[in-house]
Motif scaffolding. Structure first.
Motif, mmCIF file in Angstrom:
data_model
loop_
_atom_site.group_PDB
_atom_site.id
_atom_site.type_symbol
_atom_site.label_atom_id
_atom_site.label_comp_id
_atom_site.label_asym_id
_atom_site.label_seq_id
_atom_site.Cartn_x
_atom_site.Cartn_y
_atom_site.Cartn_z
ATOM 1 N N ILE A 1 0.370 1.178 4.136
ATOM 2 C CA ILE A 1 -0.895 1.700 4.657
ATOM 3 C C ILE A 1 -2.089 1.403 3.754
ATOM 4 O O ILE A 1 -3.149 0.980 4.245
ATOM 5 C CB ILE A 1 -0.766 3.218 4.901
ATOM 6 N N ALA A 2 -1.964 1.617 2.450
ATOM 7 C CA ALA A 2 -3.122 1.487 1.555
ATOM 8 C C ALA A 2 -3.733 0.082 1.559
ATOM 9 O O ALA A 2 -4.948 -0.053 1.765
ATOM 10 C CB ALA A 2 -2.739 1.925 0.145
ATOM 11 N N PRO B 1 0.487 -5.216 5.418
ATOM 12 C CA PRO B 1 1.609 -4.276 5.378
ATOM 13 C C PRO B 1 2.912 -4.914 4.919
ATOM 14 O O PRO B 1 3.688 -4.294 4.197
ATOM 15 C CB PRO B 1 1.737 -3.763 6.809
ATOM 16 N N LEU B 2 3.136 -6.151 5.308
ATOM 17 C CA LEU B 2 4.358 -6.845 4.884
ATOM 18 C C LEU B 2 4.384 -7.016 3.371
ATOM 19 O O LEU B 2 5.363 -6.685 2.709
ATOM 20 C CB LEU B 2 4.471 -8.204 5.580
ATOM 21 N N LEU B 3 3.291 -7.507 2.819
ATOM 22 C CA LEU B 3 3.241 -7.703 1.370
ATOM 23 C C LEU B 3 3.230 -6.369 0.636
ATOM 24 O O LEU B 3 3.873 -6.220 -0.409
ATOM 25 C CB LEU B 3 2.008 -8.528 1.004
ATOM 26 N N GLY B 4 2.523 -5.387 1.188
ATOM 27 C CA GLY B 4 2.469 -4.070 0.554
ATOM 28 C C GLY B 4 3.823 -3.398 0.478
ATOM 29 O O GLY B 4 4.172 -2.794 -0.539
ATOM 30 N N GLN C 1 6.750 -4.912 0.453
ATOM 31 C CA GLN C 1 7.561 -5.646 -0.524
ATOM 32 C C GLN C 1 7.171 -5.263 -1.952
ATOM 33 O O GLN C 1 8.032 -5.071 -2.804
ATOM 34 C CB GLN C 1 7.413 -7.155 -0.322
ATOM 35 N N LEU C 2 5.879 -5.156 -2.209
ATOM 36 C CA LEU C 2 5.430 -4.774 -3.551
ATOM 37 C C LEU C 2 5.771 -3.321 -3.852
ATOM 38 O O LEU C 2 6.104 -2.981 -4.982
ATOM 39 C CB LEU C 2 3.927 -5.021 -3.683
ATOM 40 N N ALA C 3 5.712 -2.456 -2.836
ATOM 41 C CA ALA C 3 6.050 -1.043 -3.035
ATOM 42 C C ALA C 3 7.518 -0.855 -3.372
ATOM 43 O O ALA C 3 7.884 0.133 -4.002
ATOM 44 C CB ALA C 3 5.694 -0.239 -1.789
ATOM 45 N N SER C 4 8.352 -1.790 -2.967
ATOM 46 C CA SER C 4 9.771 -1.675 -3.312
ATOM 47 C C SER C 4 9.989 -1.826 -4.807
ATOM 48 O O SER C 4 11.028 -1.421 -5.321
ATOM 49 C CB SER C 4 10.596 -2.706 -2.546
ATOM 50 N N VAL C 5 9.001 -2.385 -5.503
ATOM 51 C CA VAL C 5 9.079 -2.523 -6.957
ATOM 52 C C VAL C 5 8.433 -1.321 -7.627
ATOM 53 O O VAL C 5 9.065 -0.602 -8.395
ATOM 54 C CB VAL C 5 8.406 -3.837 -7.425
ATOM 55 N N SER C 6 7.146 -1.089 -7.344
ATOM 56 C CA SER C 6 6.429 0.041 -7.930
ATOM 57 C C SER C 6 5.040 0.153 -7.319
ATOM 58 O O SER C 6 4.562 -0.765 -6.660
ATOM 59 C CB SER C 6 6.295 -0.107 -9.449
ATOM 60 N N CYS C 7 4.406 1.278 -7.582
ATOM 61 C CA CYS C 7 3.038 1.487 -7.131
ATOM 62 C C CYS C 7 2.088 0.534 -7.864
ATOM 63 O O CYS C 7 1.143 0.015 -7.280
ATOM 64 C CB CYS C 7 2.632 2.933 -7.375
#
Length: 121
Positions: free
Chosen positions: A33-34, A59-62, A64-70
């Motif tokens: 969302i962000a 959203p797709l990239l977000g 994937q990146l959120a699966s690592v960390s904020c």
């Protein structure tokens, strides 16, 4: 960036990551969302200088990146803007671009996300 690919890819990615680690659902939602809200606001403010495909890719990239960390979410999108700015600076310096030149931002989003994923490992 066609919506027929980007939306289903984001949904499938989100579902697979939630199934893998259900405790991270909040972070994955933030990741989806962000960046999308930020790029949608940028699209609205920029008088269509940013494309809607870039917003659909967020959203797709977000996720994937959120699966690592904020921090990876922030780093990925910041890196995308920095890389794009550097490329535009070089193009302007060599007279290959001016204020009215448009560049696709999607490749920079992907490069920023990949860079953040590599740097977070």
């Amino acid at each position: 960036l066609p919506r027929e690919i980007s939306y289903p890819a984001a949904v499938v990615s989100f579902v697979l990551l939630v199934v893998d680690r259900p405790e991270r659902i909040g972070m994955l939602l933030i990741g989806a969302i962000a960046p999308t809200a930020f790029l949608a606001f940028t699209l609205w403010c920029s008088r269509r200088q940013l494309g809607s495909g870039d917003v659909r890719l967020a959203p797709l990239l977000g996720v994937q990146l959120a699966s690592v960390s904020c921090a990876a979410i922030f780093a990925g999108f910041l890196l995308a803007f920095l890389i794009a700015g550097f490329v535009v600076l070089i193009l302007v310096m060599f007279g290959r671009a001016n204020r009215s030149t448009t560049l696709p931002f999607g490749p920079f989003l992907v490069m920023g996300a990949m860079g953040a994923l590599v740097l977070s490992v």
